[in-house]
Design a protein around this motif. Sequence first.
Motif, PDB file in Angstrom:
ATOM      1  N   ASP A 185       0.814  -1.225   0.000  1.00  0.00           N
ATOM      2  CA  ASP A 185       0.000   0.000   0.000  1.00  0.00           C
ATOM      3  C   ASP A 185       0.845   1.270   0.000  1.00  0.00           C
ATOM      4  O   ASP A 185       0.333   2.361   0.248  1.00  0.00           O
ATOM      5  N   LEU A 186       2.152   1.141  -0.259  1.00  0.00           N
ATOM      6  CA  LEU A 186       3.005   2.322  -0.342  1.00  0.00           C
ATOM      7  C   LEU A 186       3.355   2.546  -1.809  1.00  0.00           C
ATOM      8  O   LEU A 186       3.909   1.655  -2.458  1.00  0.00           O
ATOM      9  N   PRO A 187       3.024   3.719  -2.355  1.00  0.00           N
ATOM     10  CA  PRO A 187       3.340   3.973  -3.774  1.00  0.00           C
ATOM     11  C   PRO A 187       4.826   3.838  -4.034  1.00  0.00           C
ATOM     12  O   PRO A 187       5.652   4.189  -3.189  1.00  0.00           O
ATOM     13  N   MET A 188       5.167   3.345  -5.206  1.00  0.00           N
ATOM     14  CA  MET A 188       6.570   3.157  -5.540  1.00  0.00           C
ATOM     15  C   MET A 188       7.273   4.484  -5.792  1.00  0.00           C
ATOM     16  O   MET A 188       8.464   4.608  -5.611  1.00  0.00           O
ATOM     17  N   HIS A 189       6.544   5.510  -6.220  1.00  0.00           N
ATOM     18  CA  HIS A 189       7.145   6.818  -6.437  1.00  0.00           C
ATOM     19  C   HIS A 189       6.041   7.872  -6.435  1.00  0.00           C
ATOM     20  O   HIS A 189       4.869   7.584  -6.662  1.00  0.00           O
TER      21      HIS A 189
END
Length: 458
Positions: A42-46
């Motif tokens: 759930d953490l955006p890659m960028h």
Amino acid sequence: MRYLPLTDTDRSEMLARIGADSIDDLFVDVPEIARLDGPIRDLPMHASEMAVERHMKALAAKNLAAEGRPFFLGAGAYRHHIPASVDHIIQRGEFLTAYTPYQPEIAQGTLQMLFEFQTQVARLYGCAVANASLYDGSTACWEAVAMATRVTKKKRAVLSGALHPHYSEVVRTMAKFTGDIIADARPAIQAEPDIAGLTSRIDEDTACVVVQYPDILGRVSDLSAIADAAHEKGALLVVVNTEPVALGAIRAPGDMGADIVVGEGQSIGVGLNFGGPYLGLFAVRDPKHVRQMPGRLCGETTDAEGKRGFVLTLSTREQHIRREKATSNICTNSGLCALAFSVHMTLLGEKGLRELAAENHRLACKAADRLAQVPGVTVLNNAFFNEFTLMLDGRPARDVVRALADRGVLGGVSLGRLYPGVEALQQALLVAVTETTTDADIETLATELEALVKEAVQ
């Protein structure tokens, strides 16, 4: 510094040399549940810098900050007023960017500051010698236990049940790697510490007895009987202090027979800072134990021309001497925090510290008297400095803390949070009061507690 990536062959050779089959073998001591098996979910890659800033500010806005609201949290970290001059001085370039005085001859300012710091800590603790600071209070506590085992040649440490559980946990964790025996306990819910029960646990194999002063419930007692019992069995008394401001009002541990005194210095000059960095204090009463102390020791001398100068007198960490001769490998000198402590202490002076301590105690007594009037609330302590325990009749303290936070009041620390498995502590609320607490804050806490009691009855 250039980035020098390792090849697969390089990694294989390194693993083979240390006897490991894979990189994962290096992390076997970390519980599997705490290890990642891929990217954080759930953490955006960028994301763009502006998008990250907006997101982080939105998350920060969910916090209930200490400033601008009634604040009664303590349990080892305390909110005190820090004069603006402290921050101004520690941000001077020669201090802010300084690290370790590996070349003492060109670090006279840093060494002098540390020498003054050591003097302040030694006087505060009632000891002969203090070192140039450690990482924080909890690791300083472990360092004291490790030092006691070296001095006494024994392997058993008796921990008071009223020692902060985080400190106890650090000691237990480190003892896994040294083979030391840790005899700990849980605090008894009573107005006075169980000194007789503690001293009965000391035997001929005991290296040290570790007590907190004031303890985790805020209780203050004479430590002389514990010191006598420990010394009778050939053990050392280690005293932990998490609120150094208290020592402006109560007796110094060294004056009651403590052999090693350690603690957290955050209260003086160092803000709460979301939990760190903090400052470990360490001192010994008998100069003969100096060579067993962890960390560094700065001394005063004269140069070839007879002028006053400062030197790095003792340095017992593994970076400076043979690893097998080192007394510690975690004796980090929190130099900037030590500077902040020393500047604040210098601004206060002995008279100012005593006045600050008196104001803390006065406001705490006022708060305890007012809160004792709330139906279903009882003050546990007979004696305290600026922190005391409330017993809440029939209500879990964690629920009360959450309800108070919803009303904009940071009402204290639930001891059930610190001792989740101890049923007797689930209704105990630890309340801390400092010079930053106003009469209106005290009245707000009492009023909101009364409102919660009425809601519970209805």
